[in-house]
Design a protein around this motif. Structure first.
Motif, short mmCIF file in Angstrom:
data_model
loop_
_atom_site.label_atom_id
_atom_site.label_comp_id
_atom_site.label_asym_id
_atom_site.label_seq_id
_atom_site.Cartn_x
_atom_site.Cartn_y
_atom_site.Cartn_z
N HIS A 147 -15.36 8.87 3.34
CA HIS A 147 -15.02 7.61 2.69
C HIS A 147 -15.65 6.42 3.41
O HIS A 147 -16.13 6.53 4.54
CB HIS A 147 -13.50 7.47 2.58
N SER A 148 -15.62 5.27 2.75
CA SER A 148 -16.40 4.14 3.24
C SER A 148 -15.87 3.55 4.54
O SER A 148 -16.61 2.94 5.29
CB SER A 148 -16.42 3.05 2.17
N ARG A 149 -14.57 3.71 4.83
CA ARG A 149 -14.04 3.10 6.06
C ARG A 149 -14.67 3.75 7.29
O ARG A 149 -14.92 3.10 8.30
CB ARG A 149 -12.52 3.23 6.09
N PHE A 184 -10.20 -4.83 -3.46
CA PHE A 184 -9.83 -4.96 -2.05
C PHE A 184 -10.90 -4.25 -1.23
O PHE A 184 -11.34 -3.17 -1.61
CB PHE A 184 -8.48 -4.29 -1.76
N ALA A 236 -9.66 -0.23 -4.52
CA ALA A 236 -9.78 -0.46 -3.07
C ALA A 236 -10.73 0.51 -2.37
O ALA A 236 -10.70 0.61 -1.16
CB ALA A 236 -8.40 -0.39 -2.41
N GLY A 237 -11.54 1.20 -3.10
CA GLY A 237 -12.52 2.09 -2.45
C GLY A 237 -13.88 1.43 -2.46
O GLY A 237 -14.33 0.93 -3.49
N SER A 238 -14.56 1.37 -1.31
CA SER A 238 -15.83 0.64 -1.23
C SER A 238 -17.05 1.54 -1.24
O SER A 238 -18.17 1.07 -1.09
CB SER A 238 -15.84 -0.24 0.03
N SER A 239 -16.89 2.85 -1.37
CA SER A 239 -18.04 3.77 -1.44
C SER A 239 -18.79 3.53 -2.75
O SER A 239 -18.30 2.81 -3.63
CB SER A 239 -17.54 5.20 -1.40
N TYR A 247 -13.17 10.91 -7.50
CA TYR A 247 -13.60 9.77 -8.32
C TYR A 247 -13.86 10.18 -9.77
O TYR A 247 -13.65 9.37 -10.68
CB TYR A 247 -14.79 9.06 -7.69
N GLY A 298 0.84 -1.21 0.00
CA GLY A 298 0.00 0.00 0.00
C GLY A 298 0.87 1.25 0.00
O GLY A 298 2.10 1.18 -0.02
N ASP A 299 0.21 2.42 0.04
CA ASP A 299 0.99 3.65 0.03
C ASP A 299 0.18 4.82 0.58
O ASP A 299 -1.06 4.78 0.58
CB ASP A 299 1.44 3.98 -1.40
N HIS A 328 -14.33 14.05 -2.21
CA HIS A 328 -14.49 12.63 -2.54
C HIS A 328 -15.06 12.44 -3.95
O HIS A 328 -14.51 11.69 -4.77
CB HIS A 328 -15.40 12.01 -1.47
N THR A 347 0.07 0.25 -4.64
CA THR A 347 -0.86 1.38 -4.68
C THR A 347 -0.24 2.56 -5.39
O THR A 347 0.94 2.85 -5.22
CB THR A 347 -1.19 1.80 -3.22
N VAL A 407 -6.07 4.04 -6.17
CA VAL A 407 -6.72 4.74 -5.05
C VAL A 407 -6.82 6.22 -5.36
O VAL A 407 -6.03 6.76 -6.13
CB VAL A 407 -5.99 4.56 -3.69
#
Ligand code: FMN
Length: 440
Positions: free
Chosen positions: A321-323, A227, A209-212, A141, A50-51, A137, A88, A119
């Motif tokens: 963000h989704s996290r 991811f 790797a973004g889940s939004s 995207y 990752g980064d 955000h 990443t 990302v």
């Protein structure tokens, strides 16, 4: 079952580096090489770096210092033979031409084993990039969509096998196989062609790797691996089913977009011993460091809030963000205190932690795959190299014995390991006039 090693050399657990069997750290290239080679011996599909584009004094120990992933991956390419090499890179703080070129170079050097984790960068990278502000955000995207299209276009700059090398005739390369891009869009103006030719896998594998919502939409259009951080089976099933439906709606086959949640295994000879191991790691957690990591993940400063009461309502963050959503949902559903939440985040940053015997962990992984929650996992050892060695020695052989993990690589490229198609050949019949001009 696909297996990735998520390699954070000072450990995924924020206290992992303090474990008696941990070696230091992200600066230790020998450790990184040994971990990648160990994952290759265990026949993992890929190793992932990752980064982040900034650092702070209270960063996670595995992130306070961090060599550039693409540079490390090119070194790993020379000391491994089969394992995929994923890294990443940010669409917000790179130029598509530079990044397309770097990734194509890693893909060439590794003979077809590179992957790009796309990302948009949730931590504010602007401070190091001469920008006034971090794009929000939604805008990140929008930029990412065009960025990925440009990179994909640049990777189609060359048809296969362009090198003629006819010494008699004096023809080095077939320039009819070279195609310019002439992209002019909202954010990017890129002529092409790229000056790197394709690897045996055609182009690097695309990971997202973004889940939004916007993250999933980008993944559905472009990603070959996703991811994600998932805490429980039913939420993971909903994410998996929803994403695969979006992939099909984009006209793609669902098996060409693989979902790989992160998983931290804590292996013990008994479940009790595994729980004691996790408790030992938790005792290494530095409270102020954990609160800083949690504040970053929540996009809200939680330092100074009461630790042992229920988590207070946090002010909404526009375009978060989704996290953040995942952590707040877990805290509410499980009634976690701030202290419990920071331990969760200091351990695995919201990814699931599976604590038990090797057999319990392997069964858990198989259940998630069989019940439509995952195509495989990104394994996140709490500390290195011990946490990885245990997983490889005890869990992988069970997955192999049950027929869920390979015992030998069948192919040589990452695409082959993952069962991903080669990129479709360019439709030369439909070439734009300017591309034909570019041949001469
Ligand atoms: C396994 C995994 C690895 C990730 N790695 C990175 C990373 O290396 N760098 C980064 O900036 N974000 C990383 N992310 C975060 C996401 O890419 C994304 O930026 C963040 O979740 C915000 O986007 P979202 O709201 O669409 O999820 C990672 C997420 C996951 C699940």
């Amino acid at each position: 079952m696909k297996l990735g090693l998520f390699l954070l050399a000072a450990g995924h657990h924020a206290g992992g580096w303090r474990h008696p069997q941990a070696e230091s750290g992200t600066e230790n290239i020998d450790l990184i090489v040994r971990a990648a080679q160990a994952a290759e011996r265990a026949k993992f599909d890929m190793v992932f770096l990752g980064d982040r584009l900034l650092t702070t004094p209270d960063s996670h120990p595995s992130m306070i210092t961090r060599p550039d992933p693409m540079t490390v991956l090119s070194a790993l390419a020379m000391v491994t033979n089969r394992i995929g090499l994923a890294g990443t890179a940010s669409t917000t703080y790179s130029e598509p031409f530079n990044l397309a070129r770097t990734l194509a170079s890693v893909d060439l050097i590794s003979r077809g084993r590179a992957a790009w984790n796309i990302v948009t960068t949730f931590a504010d990278g602007s401070i190091n990039f001469s920008r006034d502000r971090h794009p929000d955000h939604a805008l990140r995207y929008e930029i990412a969509e065009e960025f990925v299209q440009v990179v994909e276009g640049l990777w189609r700059s060359w048809d296969p096998d362009p090198y003629v090398r006819d010494k008699q005739a004096g023809v080095y390369i077939d320039t009819a196989k070279m195609h310019a891009l002439h992209h002019k869009g909202r954010f990017y103006d890129v002529a092409g062609p790229l000056n790197v030719t394709p690897s045996p896998q055609g182009r690097p594998v695309l990971i997202q790797a973004g889940s939004s919502g916007p993250g999933q939409a980008l993944a559905a259009r472009h990603a070959e691996v996703v991811f994600t951080a998932q805490q429980d089976l039913s939420a993971a099933q909903a994410f998996y089913t929803g994403l695969k439906a979006q992939v099909r709606a984009e006209g793609r086959r669902a098996d060409q977009c693989l979902v790989m949640p992160g998983l931290m295994p804590i292996v013990g000879r008994t479940e009790k011993q595994a729980r004691a191991k996790l408790a030992e790691l938790q005792a290494f957690t530095d409270q102020s460091n954990a609160l800083a990591i949690l504040s970053e993940q929540l996009d809200s400063d939680v330092t100074g809030l009461p630790l042992d009461g229920p988590l207070p309502e946090l002010p909404p963050v526009p375009g978060a963000h989704s996290r953040r959503d995942l952590l707040l949902r877990s805290a509410r559903e499980q009634g976690l205190t701030l202290r419990e939440l920071y331990h969760l985040v200091a351990s695995a940053r919201g990814h699931q932690i599976v604590v038990g015997t090797a057999e319990q962990i392997a069964r858990h992984m198989v259940r998630w795959v069989e019940q439509g929650a995952a195509d495989g996992f990104n394994i996140m050892p709490a500390y290195f190299p011990g946490g990885l060695d245990e997983f490889n020695a005890e869990v992988v052989p069970l997955l192999q014995a049950w027929g869920h993990a390979r015992t030998e690589y069948e192919g040589t490229t990452l695409r082959q390991h993952l069962g991903l198609d080669l990129p479709a050949p360019r439709r030369s019949a439909a070439r734009a006039p300017q591309e034909i001009e570019a041949h001469v």
